[in-house]
Design a protein around this motif. Structure first.
Motif, PDB file in Angstrom:
ATOM      1  N   ALA A  34       0.828  -1.204   0.000  1.00 35.04           N
ATOM      2  CA  ALA A  34       0.000   0.000   0.000  1.00 35.04           C
ATOM      3  C   ALA A  34       0.868   1.262   0.000  1.00 35.04           C
ATOM      4  O   ALA A  34       0.595   2.216  -0.736  1.00 35.04           O
ATOM      5  CB  ALA A  34      -0.936  -0.002   1.206  1.00 35.04           C
ATOM      6  N   ILE A  35       1.921   1.241   0.784  1.00 30.45           N
ATOM      7  CA  ILE A  35       2.822   2.396   0.835  1.00 30.45           C
ATOM      8  C   ILE A  35       3.547   2.570  -0.493  1.00 30.45           C
ATOM      9  O   ILE A  35       3.694   3.686  -0.994  1.00 30.45           O
ATOM     10  CB  ILE A  35       3.812   2.259   2.008  1.00 30.45           C
ATOM     11  CG1 ILE A  35       3.043   2.390   3.328  1.00 30.45           C
ATOM     12  CG2 ILE A  35       4.929   3.293   1.908  1.00 30.45           C
ATOM     13  CD1 ILE A  35       3.873   2.077   4.554  1.00 30.45           C
ATOM     14  N   GLU A  36       3.983   1.481  -1.083  1.00 33.50           N
ATOM     15  CA  GLU A  36       4.660   1.563  -2.385  1.00 33.50           C
ATOM     16  C   GLU A  36       3.728   2.127  -3.460  1.00 33.50           C
ATOM     17  O   GLU A  36       4.134   2.952  -4.271  1.00 33.50           O
ATOM     18  CB  GLU A  36       5.187   0.196  -2.801  1.00 33.50           C
ATOM     19  CG  GLU A  36       5.960   0.216  -4.107  1.00 33.50           C
ATOM     20  CD  GLU A  36       7.156   1.160  -4.092  1.00 33.50           C
ATOM     21  OE1 GLU A  36       7.396   1.816  -5.118  1.00 33.50           O
ATOM     22  OE2 GLU A  36       7.830   1.252  -3.054  1.00 33.50           O
ATOM     23  N   ARG A  42       2.130   9.323  -5.958  1.00 32.93           N
ATOM     24  CA  ARG A  42       2.539  10.686  -5.615  1.00 32.93           C
ATOM     25  C   ARG A  42       3.696  11.160  -6.487  1.00 32.93           C
ATOM     26  O   ARG A  42       3.752  12.328  -6.851  1.00 32.93           O
ATOM     27  CB  ARG A  42       2.930  10.771  -4.142  1.00 32.93           C
ATOM     28  CG  ARG A  42       1.782  10.573  -3.191  1.00 32.93           C
ATOM     29  CD  ARG A  42       0.735  11.656  -3.309  1.00 32.93           C
ATOM     30  NE  ARG A  42       1.302  12.891  -2.812  1.00 32.93           N
ATOM     31  CZ  ARG A  42       0.845  14.089  -3.120  1.00 32.93           C
ATOM     32  NH1 ARG A  42      -0.201  14.221  -3.884  1.00 32.93           N
ATOM     33  NH2 ARG A  42       1.418  15.174  -2.658  1.00 32.93           N
ATOM     34  N   ARG A  43       4.611  10.269  -6.815  1.00 28.66           N
ATOM     35  CA  ARG A  43       5.730  10.659  -7.690  1.00 28.66           C
ATOM     36  C   ARG A  43       5.209  11.127  -9.039  1.00 28.66           C
ATOM     37  O   ARG A  43       5.692  12.110  -9.589  1.00 28.66           O
ATOM     38  CB  ARG A  43       6.684   9.490  -7.881  1.00 28.66           C
ATOM     39  CG  ARG A  43       7.638   9.305  -6.749  1.00 28.66           C
ATOM     40  CD  ARG A  43       8.645   8.227  -7.059  1.00 28.66           C
ATOM     41  NE  ARG A  43       9.562   8.068  -5.946  1.00 28.66           N
ATOM     42  CZ  ARG A  43      10.111   6.932  -5.608  1.00 28.66           C
ATOM     43  NH1 ARG A  43       9.867   5.848  -6.296  1.00 28.66           N
ATOM     44  NH2 ARG A  43      10.925   6.865  -4.576  1.00 28.66           N
ATOM     45  N   ASP A  49       8.584  12.150 -12.829  1.00 31.01           N
ATOM     46  CA  ASP A  49       8.850  11.367 -14.023  1.00 31.01           C
ATOM     47  C   ASP A  49       9.400  12.234 -15.160  1.00 31.01           C
ATOM     48  O   ASP A  49       9.461  11.812 -16.294  1.00 31.01           O
ATOM     49  CB  ASP A  49       7.588  10.623 -14.465  1.00 31.01           C
ATOM     50  CG  ASP A  49       6.402  11.539 -14.715  1.00 31.01           C
ATOM     51  OD1 ASP A  49       6.463  12.713 -14.290  1.00 31.01           O
ATOM     52  OD2 ASP A  49       5.434  11.093 -15.332  1.00 31.01           O
ATOM     53  N   VAL A  50       9.818  13.468 -14.849  1.00 34.15           N
ATOM     54  CA  VAL A  50      10.339  14.357 -15.878  1.00 34.15           C
ATOM     55  C   VAL A  50      11.869  14.382 -15.916  1.00 34.15           C
ATOM     56  O   VAL A  50      12.448  15.053 -16.757  1.00 34.15           O
ATOM     57  CB  VAL A  50       9.806  15.802 -15.705  1.00 34.15           C
ATOM     58  CG1 VAL A  50       8.311  15.833 -15.858  1.00 34.15           C
ATOM     59  CG2 VAL A  50      10.239  16.396 -14.398  1.00 34.15           C
ATOM     60  N   PHE A  51      12.517  13.671 -14.994  1.00 34.09           N
ATOM     61  CA  PHE A  51      13.967  13.638 -15.013  1.00 34.09           C
ATOM     62  C   PHE A  51      14.451  13.031 -16.325  1.00 34.09           C
ATOM     63  O   PHE A  51      13.943  12.027 -16.793  1.00 34.09           O
ATOM     64  CB  PHE A  51      14.513  12.847 -13.824  1.00 34.09           C
ATOM     65  CG  PHE A  51      14.334  13.560 -12.518  1.00 34.09           C
ATOM     66  CD1 PHE A  51      15.041  14.716 -12.261  1.00 34.09           C
ATOM     67  CD2 PHE A  51      13.446  13.093 -11.581  1.00 34.09           C
ATOM     68  CE1 PHE A  51      14.876  15.385 -11.063  1.00 34.09           C
ATOM     69  CE2 PHE A  51      13.272  13.754 -10.382  1.00 34.09           C
ATOM     70  CZ  PHE A  51      13.987  14.909 -10.125  1.00 34.09           C
ATOM     71  N   GLY A  52      15.437  13.674 -16.909  1.00 36.66           N
ATOM     72  CA  GLY A  52      15.975  13.215 -18.181  1.00 36.66           C
ATOM     73  C   GLY A  52      15.209  13.747 -19.377  1.00 36.66           C
ATOM     74  O   GLY A  52      15.453  13.339 -20.509  1.00 36.66           O
ATOM     75  N   LEU A  53      14.293  14.669 -19.149  1.00 36.95           N
ATOM     76  CA  LEU A  53      13.452  15.201 -20.219  1.00 36.95           C
ATOM     77  C   LEU A  53      14.280  15.887 -21.305  1.00 36.95           C
ATOM     78  O   LEU A  53      13.932  15.844 -22.467  1.00 36.95           O
ATOM     79  CB  LEU A  53      12.432  16.176 -19.619  1.00 36.95           C
ATOM     80  CG  LEU A  53      11.310  16.656 -20.502  1.00 36.95           C
ATOM     81  CD1 LEU A  53      10.437  15.488 -20.940  1.00 36.95           C
ATOM     82  CD2 LEU A  53      10.455  17.667 -19.757  1.00 36.95           C
ATOM     83  N   TRP A  54      15.386  16.511 -20.918  1.00 39.50           N
ATOM     84  CA  TRP A  54      16.219  17.230 -21.879  1.00 39.50           C
ATOM     85  C   TRP A  54      17.285  16.349 -22.521  1.00 39.50           C
ATOM     86  O   TRP A  54      18.074  16.815 -23.333  1.00 39.50           O
ATOM     87  CB  TRP A  54      16.904  18.407 -21.177  1.00 39.50           C
ATOM     88  CG  TRP A  54      15.998  19.583 -21.042  1.00 39.50           C
ATOM     89  CD1 TRP A  54      15.086  19.795 -20.054  1.00 39.50           C
ATOM     90  CD2 TRP A  54      15.880  20.679 -21.935  1.00 39.50           C
ATOM     91  NE1 TRP A  54      14.419  20.952 -20.273  1.00 39.50           N
ATOM     92  CE2 TRP A  54      14.890  21.526 -21.425  1.00 39.50           C
ATOM     93  CE3 TRP A  54      16.522  21.027 -23.108  1.00 39.50           C
ATOM     94  CZ2 TRP A  54      14.526  22.694 -22.060  1.00 39.50           C
ATOM     95  CZ3 TRP A  54      16.156  22.203 -23.735  1.00 39.50           C
ATOM     96  CH2 TRP A  54      15.169  23.023 -23.213  1.00 39.50           C
ATOM     97  N   LYS A  55      17.312  15.083 -22.176  1.00 41.26           N
ATOM     98  CA  LYS A  55      18.383  14.212 -22.645  1.00 41.26           C
ATOM     99  C   LYS A  55      18.487  14.191 -24.175  1.00 41.26           C
ATOM    100  O   LYS A  55      19.583  14.218 -24.718  1.00 41.26           O
ATOM    101  CB  LYS A  55      18.168  12.791 -22.114  1.00 41.26           C
ATOM    102  CG  LYS A  55      19.311  11.862 -22.440  1.00 41.26           C
ATOM    103  CD  LYS A  55      19.283  10.564 -21.659  1.00 41.26           C
ATOM    104  CE  LYS A  55      18.006   9.808 -21.798  1.00 41.26           C
ATOM    105  NZ  LYS A  55      18.031   8.487 -21.186  1.00 41.26           N
ATOM    106  N   GLY A  56      17.393  14.190 -24.879  1.00 40.11           N
ATOM    107  CA  GLY A  56      17.419  14.116 -26.330  1.00 40.11           C
ATOM    108  C   GLY A  56      17.486  15.462 -27.037  1.00 40.11           C
ATOM    109  O   GLY A  56      17.522  15.529 -28.261  1.00 40.11           O
TER     110      GLY A  56
END
Length: 72
Positions: A34-36, A42-43, A49-56
């Protein structure tokens, strides 16, 4: 693994006990799942989930920032 002591309303304890019985799983495992699920949700809501958005991108992020700020 760490231990955490929490207080739950009686209604939640009863609902948890029903899930444990239905799923034939340890209470701790149900709580961990449940916690996971909560953390994962929430993440997504917080935008982790936007980390690495500028990678390309072909432009450097700092240069892009300076260009935008030069318009001020």
């Amino acid at each position: 693994m760490s231990r955490i002591l929490i207080d739950l309303p009686e209604a939640q304890v009863e609902a948890l006990a029903m899930l444990v019985e239905m799923e034939h799983r340890p209470r701790a495992a149900v709580i961990r799942d449940a916690i996971e699920a909560y953390i994962s949700q929430r993440r997504k809501e917080l935008g982790n989930d936007v980390f690495g958005l500028w990678k390309g991108k072909k432009i450097d992020g700092l240069e892009y920032q300076k260009e935008l700020r030069s318009e001020w």
